[in-house]
Design an enzyme around this catalytic site. Sequence first.
Site, PDB file in Angstrom:
ATOM      1  CG  HIS A 342      -1.383   1.391   1.596  1.00  0.00           C
ATOM      2  ND1 HIS A 342      -0.777   2.179   2.569  1.00  0.00           N
ATOM      3  CD2 HIS A 342      -2.404   2.128   1.093  1.00  0.00           C
ATOM      4  CE1 HIS A 342      -1.415   3.334   2.652  1.00  0.00           C
ATOM      5  NE2 HIS A 342      -2.400   3.336   1.769  1.00  0.00           N
ATOM      6  CE1 TYR A 345       5.133   8.943   0.272  1.00  0.00           C
ATOM      7  CE2 TYR A 345       4.491   7.348  -1.405  1.00  0.00           C
ATOM      8  CZ  TYR A 345       5.261   7.694  -0.310  1.00  0.00           C
ATOM      9  OH  TYR A 345       6.159   6.797   0.218  1.00  0.00           O
TER      10      TYR A 345
END
Length: 538
Positions: A342, A345
Amino acid sequence: MTPDVPYYAAPLLHNPAAPAGFRHPRSRALHPPLGPCPALAGRHALPSPRCSPAPSFSGASQPSPLLLGAVVRRSAVGGGSGRRRNYISRHAVLPGLGAPLAGWLRLREGAAVMSLLLPLLRGAGGALRPCCRAASRRGLSSSSGGWGPPGGGAGVRPGRRSLLAGLAGAAAALAGLGLVRRAEMVSREPVAPSLGEAAAEEEEDELSRRCGDFMAPPVSGLRELRSRRQDMRSRMEMLIMETQSQVCRALAQVDRGATFTVDRWERKEGGGGISCVLQDGNVFEKAGVNVSVVFGHLSEEAAQQMRSRGKTLKTKNGKLPFCAMGVSSVIHPKNPHVPTIHFNYRYFEIENADGTKQWWFGGGTDLTPTYLNEEDAVHFHKTLKEACDQHNPELYPKYKKWCDDYFYIKHRGERRGIGGIFFDDLDSPSKEEAFQFVQSCAKAIVPCYVPIVKKHSHDSFTPEEKLWQQLRRGRYVEFNLVYDRGTKFGLATSGSRIESILMSLPLTARWQYMHTPPEKSREAEILEVLRNPKDWVH
């Protein structure tokens, strides 16, 4: 030389068929007068712009084409930047002139010279030899500047005046042809763009090239990104679009089965996103990489969630303008020996009631293996550490611990996976330095994960190992729906796209009552690490 000051006399041809008062809309030439010059009355001489009346283009009443003088102006360009450009082109001509001028001159310039010189010389009559003899006897006058007796031109005889007229006409004709040729040559030379213009064009080309590699056109549109290319919102959008493209292409190259479905969606409250999802491939059961760029007003629930983290938010009339963008991905492989990854950002901006803005970055990358492989764990963490160390060697240990603490499933007493890095509310040391750090972390996604996928994608596995994978996926779902900030924020934001938010959930998962793995089994080994995180790179 100041702007709009005449500096160049360009001889041109007059077209008698031009309409009255015609002026080329892009011409910077001054229209010269056409009347006869009193000083050369009765002769076939060139008109003088200083002693002739204003032009009259009546068509049929005009004589055959004559060489005319025109003044071209120099204009300053760039608003005080000091750059100047000479507007001498095929547009800087008299009425009716254009591209045919250059061709006509090339074919007829010899004939034009003769047609002008012969009448002028004939008009001088037999005064040539007497004038030359007089000149040889008396010399050049220093006051008149020409051939004649000292003291000026008052004493010049009629024959000599004819000679002066002829010579002046000849000189003007020859000079005129030379200047026309010079103007023609200048018109063919492209005007070089200034350094600023060239840099701007190069930036636009680079922006277009980068957008051409995306999975879909950017959410904000190329025109908007160009208009604010240096703004952090545009730069972050370009980064998340590039990250989505790089990850999707790397995964598709490994899978070589199913392809990504690219789904573009819009949010009526403002913004939209691009979801790229691959399902039932050769290697990946489900792989999703989402980009979202949304803006509008925060809901009270979302604002309260931020206040719980210590944010001071000042609303105006109960509204809080915001902008949020990010790239988020969860990749679930088929093989239980290939771990789940996973990453996320993101960038946030909030405008307070007084007009001030708060901004911060957040994100991270973490690994969730079904079975522990220490070599893979070391490779994963080492790659992330190298990305962090480019900016500050203190970042990796800080964000590694934050990751272990964040992905903690409280009701199970264990972490979701073996961690990675995680950070939020990053607003220092500066916006630029924070962005550069996020960029380094995003570039580390493919090298930290894809080699592990290639290494194990063809490993054999048993039904019992597949069952354990399904149970661990159940834990993954529990954390995402109960604790994950991104999921909770998305569900609390009006107009959010639920399919994209829940993309992180696997296609299959399992919950089995009171399942406990045998001691010293490989299943028990991974549970020990999830309950007691390890330091993988020190």
